[in-house]
Design a protein around this motif. Structure first.
Motif, PDB file in Angstrom:
ATOM      1  N   ASN A   8       0.814  -1.223   0.000  1.00 38.00           N
ATOM      2  CA  ASN A   8       0.000   0.000   0.000  1.00 38.00           C
ATOM      3  C   ASN A   8       0.842   1.266   0.000  1.00 38.00           C
ATOM      4  O   ASN A   8       0.413   2.294  -0.492  1.00 38.00           O
ATOM      5  CB  ASN A   8      -0.909   0.040   1.241  1.00 38.00           C
ATOM      6  N   TYR A   9       2.030   1.198   0.590  1.00 39.17           N
ATOM      7  CA  TYR A   9       2.783   2.419   0.836  1.00 39.17           C
ATOM      8  C   TYR A   9       4.133   2.498   0.146  1.00 39.17           C
ATOM      9  O   TYR A   9       4.819   3.512   0.253  1.00 39.17           O
ATOM     10  CB  TYR A   9       2.989   2.608   2.344  1.00 39.17           C
ATOM     11  N   ILE A  10       4.541   1.499  -0.605  1.00 36.34           N
ATOM     12  CA  ILE A  10       5.881   1.469  -1.183  1.00 36.34           C
ATOM     13  C   ILE A  10       6.151   2.652  -2.125  1.00 36.34           C
ATOM     14  O   ILE A  10       7.273   3.148  -2.189  1.00 36.34           O
ATOM     15  CB  ILE A  10       6.155   0.120  -1.887  1.00 36.34           C
ATOM     16  N   ALA A  11       5.125   3.129  -2.810  1.00 37.90           N
ATOM     17  CA  ALA A  11       5.329   4.222  -3.757  1.00 37.90           C
ATOM     18  C   ALA A  11       4.895   5.575  -3.193  1.00 37.90           C
ATOM     19  O   ALA A  11       4.901   6.567  -3.909  1.00 37.90           O
ATOM     20  CB  ALA A  11       4.566   3.933  -5.050  1.00 37.90           C
ATOM     21  N   GLN A  12       4.551   5.622  -1.916  1.00 37.93           N
ATOM     22  CA  GLN A  12       4.071   6.875  -1.326  1.00 37.93           C
ATOM     23  C   GLN A  12       5.224   7.822  -1.000  1.00 37.93           C
ATOM     24  O   GLN A  12       6.352   7.396  -0.761  1.00 37.93           O
ATOM     25  CB  GLN A  12       3.273   6.594  -0.050  1.00 37.93           C
ATOM     26  N   GLU A  14       7.419  10.580   1.183  1.00 33.90           N
ATOM     27  CA  GLU A  14       7.904  10.589   2.566  1.00 33.90           C
ATOM     28  C   GLU A  14       6.896  11.252   3.494  1.00 33.90           C
ATOM     29  O   GLU A  14       6.671  10.799   4.621  1.00 33.90           O
ATOM     30  CB  GLU A  14       9.258  11.314   2.605  1.00 33.90           C
ATOM     31  N   ALA A  15       6.225  12.319   3.049  1.00 31.09           N
ATOM     32  CA  ALA A  15       5.238  13.010   3.881  1.00 31.09           C
ATOM     33  C   ALA A  15       4.086  12.081   4.240  1.00 31.09           C
ATOM     34  O   ALA A  15       3.617  12.067   5.380  1.00 31.09           O
ATOM     35  CB  ALA A  15       4.712  14.244   3.160  1.00 31.09           C
ATOM     36  N   CYS A  16       3.654  11.290   3.296  1.00 35.45           N
ATOM     37  CA  CYS A  16       2.586  10.326   3.551  1.00 35.45           C
ATOM     38  C   CYS A  16       3.021   9.300   4.585  1.00 35.45           C
ATOM     39  O   CYS A  16       2.263   8.981   5.512  1.00 35.45           O
ATOM     40  CB  CYS A  16       2.188   9.636   2.245  1.00 35.45           C
ATOM     41  N   VAL A  20       1.223   8.448   8.222  1.00 36.65           N
ATOM     42  CA  VAL A  20       0.744   7.115   8.598  1.00 36.65           C
ATOM     43  C   VAL A  20       1.414   6.654   9.891  1.00 36.65           C
ATOM     44  O   VAL A  20       0.751   6.175  10.817  1.00 36.65           O
ATOM     45  CB  VAL A  20       0.989   6.092   7.468  1.00 36.65           C
ATOM     46  N   ILE A  21       2.712   6.820   9.971  1.00 34.14           N
ATOM     47  CA  ILE A  21       3.435   6.389  11.161  1.00 34.14           C
ATOM     48  C   ILE A  21       3.004   7.210  12.382  1.00 34.14           C
ATOM     49  O   ILE A  21       2.801   6.670  13.472  1.00 34.14           O
ATOM     50  CB  ILE A  21       4.963   6.441  10.936  1.00 34.14           C
ATOM     51  N   THR A  70      -5.137  12.001   5.190  1.00 32.41           N
ATOM     52  CA  THR A  70      -4.876  13.315   5.750  1.00 32.41           C
ATOM     53  C   THR A  70      -5.993  13.807   6.657  1.00 32.41           C
ATOM     54  O   THR A  70      -7.164  13.501   6.479  1.00 32.41           O
ATOM     55  CB  THR A  70      -4.673  14.352   4.643  1.00 32.41           C
ATOM     56  N   TYR A  71      -5.603  14.598   7.618  1.00 32.88           N
ATOM     57  CA  TYR A  71      -6.546  15.311   8.464  1.00 32.88           C
ATOM     58  C   TYR A  71      -7.381  16.254   7.603  1.00 32.88           C
ATOM     59  O   TYR A  71      -8.594  16.360   7.776  1.00 32.88           O
ATOM     60  CB  TYR A  71      -5.768  16.076   9.542  1.00 32.88           C
ATOM     61  N   LEU A  72      -6.726  16.925   6.668  1.00 32.86           N
ATOM     62  CA  LEU A  72      -7.414  17.853   5.782  1.00 32.86           C
ATOM     63  C   LEU A  72      -8.534  17.153   5.017  1.00 32.86           C
ATOM     64  O   LEU A  72      -9.629  17.688   4.867  1.00 32.86           O
ATOM     65  CB  LEU A  72      -6.413  18.491   4.808  1.00 32.86           C
ATOM     66  N   GLY A  73      -8.272  15.940   4.568  1.00 30.12           N
ATOM     67  CA  GLY A  73      -9.300  15.174   3.869  1.00 30.12           C
ATOM     68  C   GLY A  73     -10.485  14.858   4.764  1.00 30.12           C
ATOM     69  O   GLY A  73     -11.644  14.912   4.334  1.00 30.12           O
ATOM     70  N   GLU A  74     -10.222  14.539   6.028  1.00 28.44           N
ATOM     71  CA  GLU A  74     -11.319  14.234   6.954  1.00 28.44           C
ATOM     72  C   GLU A  74     -12.120  15.474   7.301  1.00 28.44           C
ATOM     73  O   GLU A  74     -13.341  15.412   7.432  1.00 28.44           O
ATOM     74  CB  GLU A  74     -10.786  13.569   8.224  1.00 28.44           C
TER      75      GLU A  74
END
Length: 184
Positions: A8-12, A14-16, A20-21, A70-74
């Motif tokens: 799910n995250y290999i191509a994301q 660094e900010a993403c 998540v972490i 993202t928080y912004l998305g929520e």
């Protein structure tokens, strides 16, 4: 430990990955108070809502869209559909938690604004869990009362709804104008 599904995250970006972490790390903070086996009983509003809200507090450089969870998305999800059940809103409840922390929290500077309110909520959740009295609404009422004995959950929700409408308006002429604006 935090298990990251690599597919799910290999191509994301660094900010993403930081978001998540940070989100998953806050779950570990929560589980120090209610333990992992009780998260389903507490529900997703406090567990996912506060984690999504706190991830926004971790990194001031990620206030905009970082490309994932993202928080912004929520907040956009809530503002684009405000006629929803708060108690069933899961991640989207992050905006309500933000409102509570801004209105009631005593810690003022960013990025930790209101983190003391969230800490008190989870401490109260721990007490309720240990007493076998898991009750989200009751625990939230208790926490609100610890920060302002004259305040109620109902009044705060009403003002939250007004703030969502007035967020882009000039409310400076109103009494207690900060109740109808977001600080972050």
């Amino acid at each position: 430990r935090i298990n990251m599904p690599a597919t799910n995250y290999i191509a994301q970006a660094e900010a993403c990955l930081r978001l998540v972490i940070g989100h998953e790390l806050f779950h570990h903070v929560q589980y120090a108070y209610i333990n992992f086996n009780n998260w389903a009983t507490w529900g997703t509003v406090p567990v996912e809502g506060t984690a999504r809200m706190m991830q926004d507090k971790l990194y001031t450089d990620l206030d905009a869209n970082a490309g994932c969870i993202t928080y912004l998305g929520e907040t956009a999800n809530w503002l684009n559909n405000p006629n929803q059940d708060l108690w069933a809103s899961s991640y989207t409840s992050a905006l309500f938690w933000t409102y509570l922390t801004e209105q009631l929290g005593l810690t003022a500077p960013e990025p930790q604004r209101g983190a003391d309110f969230i800490l008190s909520f989870w401490q109260n959740a721990q007490t309720a869990t240990n007493n076998g009295t898991i009750d989200l609404v009751g625990t939230l009422r208790t926490t609100i009362g610890q920060f302002n004995v004259a305040e109620s959950l109902e009044n705060l929700y009403q003002d939250f709804s007004i703030a969502n409408y007035t967020k882009l308006l000039d409310v400076s002429a109103l009494d207690n104008a900060l109740r109808y604006k977001y600080r972050d």
